[in-house]
Design an enzyme around this catalytic site. Structure first.
Site, PDB file in Angstrom:
ATOM      1  N   ASP A 128       0.855  -1.186   0.000  1.00 55.58           N
ATOM      2  CA  ASP A 128       0.000   0.000   0.000  1.00 55.58           C
ATOM      3  C   ASP A 128       0.889   1.234   0.000  1.00 55.58           C
ATOM      4  OD1 ASP A 128      -2.464  -1.340   0.032  1.00 55.58           O
ATOM      5  OD2 ASP A 128      -2.422  -1.532   2.210  1.00 55.58           O
ATOM      6  N   ASP A 146      -7.075  -1.331  -4.601  1.00 65.07           N
ATOM      7  CA  ASP A 146      -8.100  -0.979  -3.614  1.00 65.07           C
ATOM      8  C   ASP A 146      -9.028   0.105  -4.157  1.00 65.07           C
ATOM      9  OD1 ASP A 146      -6.849  -2.723  -1.818  1.00 65.07           O
ATOM     10  OD2 ASP A 146      -5.667  -1.108  -0.908  1.00 65.07           O
TER      11      ASP A 146
END
Length: 174
Positions: A128, A146
């Site tokens: 991330d 995401d």
């Protein structure tokens, strides 16, 4: 939808958006590669007063759910991602091309799920790097995959409330 309504050719189904899924996986993996290749783990680059690039690892699911469980969650989330991806792929194949919003929603979700699935199986975690915040409150870091999943889920909600099937249900209720 009956079997007779299922498109005979994949080009007439939701699978006509295969290019979107491939583009999402490529963009997701490329941006993650850039972060890993150019940023140390846990480093941060401030770009805007409310946005940083970070390099973090998520061993769990959304919001790092179950990330501290010792490793079993890797295979649990991998199995869930494979199952959900399979269901979405089948739904996309069965839906007619004309179901535009639903097809885009499923394609975005599938592309995002595959992007994170690649990380989880290859690395054991998901990379991330997008960090938005207001003051000291930080939204959990996320990535391109995401983002695609969230946009796809939003499109599904929109379709449920305002799409053709919702309009048809309203007409039948009268």
């Amino acid at each position: 939808m009956t079997a007779a309504q299922t498109p005979k050719r994949w080009q007439e189904s939701g699978w006509h958006l295969w290019w979107l899924m491939v583009a999402l996986v490529v963009a997701d993996q490329f941006t993650k590669w850039l972060v890993v290749a150019n940023m140390d783990l846990f480093s941060r680059i401030n770009l805007l007063p409310f946005f940083d690039l970070v390099h973090v690892r998520n061993y769990g699911a959304a919001f790092s759910f179950l990330s501290d469980q010792g490793g079993w969650q890797r295979w649990f989330f991998t199995a869930i991602a494979i199952a959900i991806s399979t269901v979405i792929a089948v739904l996309l194949r069965r839906q007619p091309k004309a179901m535009t919003t639903a097809n885009w929603a499923f394609a975005l979700i599938l592309g995002g799920a595959l992007g994170n699935l690649i990380d989880r199986t290859r690395l054991g975690y998901v990379v991330d790097f997008l960090d938005f915040y207001v003051g000291s409150y930080h939204w959990p870091a996320f990535n391109v995959a995401d983002s695609a999943i969230v946009i796809g889920a939003g499109l599904m909600i929109y379709e449920g409330f305002f799409g053709q099937s919702a309009k048809d249900a309203g007409k039948n209720a009268k």
